[in-house]
Design an enzyme around this catalytic site. Structure first.
Site, PDB file in Angstrom:
ATOM      1  CB  CYS A   1      41.880 -41.996 -99.297  1.00 55.15           C
ATOM      2  SG  CYS A   1      40.346 -42.962 -99.440  1.00 55.15           S
ATOM      3  CB  ALA A   2      43.316 -46.329 -97.542  1.00 54.16           C
TER       4      ALA A   2
END
Length: 627
Positions: A365-366
């Site tokens: 994800c991030a």
């Protein structure tokens, strides 16, 4: 365009909307709203799935739940759903004004287009007559667990209420789509209408919920008293939201994040953890995991038997991981430069201790976004410190109609930046609330019924406990994330500048492994697939059968899991899937097979952790995970 049709919704000319005969994946069910939940919820299959992408109707839906009941309560958080409603970004937020704007748009268009109302009147009158006379065939989908109590079928009044609710929900969807609104407005209005419709479900009402009334009678009101106590507790401690998990049985460092290891480096931003090998031989080149700043890392190190970290070290992977410090208002200026510098230090610590000139690196994800930036940055500098790159459920190109971008506009982004600037950070619990309202039935009203009407405690599961253990996001990093996502900066070479270096994803020449989730509504897999054509190196794309978080925790014990592989990366994600082969089991198996030869020659596993330069500070999981 994503649809917000609810279970049992009705399309013009038909009263009964039955669920599909096949589903794209076995999806575990959230806490059910009746006394006897069982089996996973079905989902609508994608129109582009090859025959191998759908499960046979004869496959036992409950098999995974019978052997591993812990999976049965995770779905709403984990699954995503092929037909999930679009919604706001957790980095932007959603408020009363957004809801009011959606309703005003609907009202104005209705007034200027009365024919839509007139044309629906005969069908509506006929349907209401059949409901009132008990001759309606409207029924909920088999996947809709709200109406499983037999009273909804056996009691005429309750059946009429249920059918009226399902009919109205389907009609409002059809009505919105018939108004001729621009597609973006349709999605925004549908989201608001979806929130209202799910909140008005008769199962959410104590007077109309037969299971809750029966339990109140059986317990002589004790269930209602417990429910009131749960409500008061959540009002005081959970910002007015129903608790999704009972965290008491889980303790970080005791039964979560317990893979043996030691903190060998610590600064103001992070800790680096060196994990204890569990094989006689390990690959000479280590794997360094960079977790997202918006969550604590231990989604990858859940309870034993469910931990990706445990799985990796049992397969001979030298493993190091970063644990970010949870920032406060004092750290409001931490930005991508801050975290990139820290991650580069982590790479150097890992190289030093392992005596390897380079590392394999992974992020989700991030964290995957950070990994891509680091790899591109080092490539631009000509520094060969990263050998291979793995990105999990990571959206680098945000051209796709991702749900989290629906309410992002220059004005809402400006307001979001102002709010985090005032506090110095974005609250983790606010991000969690936005994610919850993306799936209100599963993540809000499900627990409303379970906790308050039924008087039950919320479920106790490791991944839910992790999800409730929120972190803050520094204001400066929050602002940069908003710009990167809303302006699609990573898809534009040089649009992002980190540590005085223009970032060009096309400079990534390492072997790259990209994982996406088939039913992921946060980072849609079609967008994740774009990464295969953004990077310059050889790229393997793998599509897991599940949603955003469940893709990360796809333990091989989960019998309902499968994934798709394709040695080619054609221009479109549709063509990729048409040529893909389904593989039963967890993509972890495929990843370790890919990672092992990139881990270099085998060598004897080190007997001790750390080194003279970076000695052991304390046992894993360290201190920062507790803040």
């Amino acid at each position: 365009m994503s649809s917000t049709r609810g279970s049992g919704s009705v399309t013009p000319g038909e009263e009964l909307r039955s669920d599909p005969e096949t589903v794209p994946t076995h999806v575990p069910a959230p806490p059910a709203q009746d006394p006897a939940p069982e089996g996973p919820a079905s989902e609508e299959p994608s129109a582009i799935l090859p025959p191998s992408a759908t499960a046979s109707p004869s496959e036992p839906d409950d098999e995974q739940d019978e052997e591993h009941p812990e999976f049965a309560q995770e779905a709403a958080l984990l699954a995503g759903g092929a037909g999930a409603v679009v919604g706001p970004s957790p980095f932007v937020g959603f408020g009363p004004k957004d809801a009011l704007d959606g309703l005003l748009t609907l009202g104005k268009k209705t007034l200027t287009n009365p024919r839509a109302v007139i044309s629906a009147a005969p069908r509506t009158a006929a349907s209401l007559f059949r409901i009132g006379t008990g001759r309606s065939a409207i029924a909920p989908d088999r996947s809709d667990k709200r109406f499983r109590d037999m009273a909804w079928e056996d009691t005429r009044l309750l059946k009429a209420v249920m059918q009226l609710y399902l009919f109205a929900g389907g009609e409002i969807d059809n009505f919105v789509e018939s108004l001729g609104l621009p597609e973006k407005d349709v999605e925004r209005v549908e989201f608001v209408v979806h929130l209202i419709r799910e909140g008005l479900a008769p199962t959410n009402n104590l007077v109309l919920n037969p299971a809750a009334l029966r339990k109140a009678k059986e317990t002589r009101g004790e269930s209602l008293a417990r429910g009131l106590g749960n409500l008061i507790h959540d009002m005081r401690t959970n910002h007015g939201m129903p608790s999704q998990v009972n965290r008491k049985p889980y303790k970080v460092g005791e039964n979560l994040a317990v893979t043996p290891g030691s903190v060998i480096y610590r600064d103001d931003i992070m800790e680096v953890i060196h994990y204890q090998p569990q094989t006689a031989q390990v690959g000479a080149r280590p794997l360094l995991v960079i977790p997202p700043q918006v969550n604590k890392y231990y989604a990858l190190d859940l309870a034993p038997g469910r931990s990706m970290y445990e799985y990796l070290i049992k397969h001979g992977i030298q493993l190091y991981g970063v644990s970010w410090r949870n920032p406060t208002a004092k750290e409001r200026d931490w930005n991508f430069d801050t975290y990139a510098e820290a991650a580069l230090r982590a790479i150097d610590v890992t190289r030093s201790v392992s005596r390897s000139p380079d590392v394999n690196i992974m992020g989700g994800c991030a964290g995957g976004m950070m990994v891509s930036i680091l790899t591109a940055l080092l490539a631009s500098r000509g520094e060969k410190k990263i050998n291979s790159t793995t990105m999990l459920v990571t959206l680098l190109d945000s051209r796709v109609d991702a749900e989290i971008l629906l309410f992002a506009s220059p004005q809402t982004v400006k307001v979001a930046k102002m709010q985090s600037s005032q506090k110095g950070y974005l609250d983790g619990w606010r991000m969690a609330q936005v994610f919850a309202w993306l799936r209100p039935n599963e993540l809000v009203w499900n627990y409303w019924v379970n906790n308050y009407l039924m008087g039950n405690d919320p479920p106790s599961f490791d991944i839910l406990a992790w999800n409730a253990d929120t972190t803050r996001l520094p204001a400066a990093l929050h602002h940069q994330l908003l710009d990167i996502v809303t302006e699609n900066q990573l898809a534009k070479p040089g649009a992002v500048n980190i540590l005085d270096t223009p970032i060009d994803i096309g400079r990534i020449g390492t072997d790259t492994y990209v994982v996406a989730g088939l039913t992921d509504h946060i980072t849609p897999w079609s967008g994740c697939y774009h990464t295969t054509h953004m990077v310059a190196g050889d790229c393997r794309f793998v599509l897991c059968s599940s949603g955003h978080v469940q893709t990360l925790v796809a333990t091989p014990k989960h019998k309902g899991m499968y994934y798709f592989t394709n040695p080619e990366n054609p221009a479109s994600h549709e063509d990729w899937l048409k040529g893909a082969q389904r593989q039963d089991g967890s993509w972890w198996v495929d990843w370790v097979e890919w990672l092992t030869p990139r881990s270099g020659p085998s060598k004897r596993a080190p007997r001790t952790l750390g080194s003279r330069k970076y000695p052991v500070i304390e046992p894993a999981p360290g201190s920062y995970i507790h803040t």
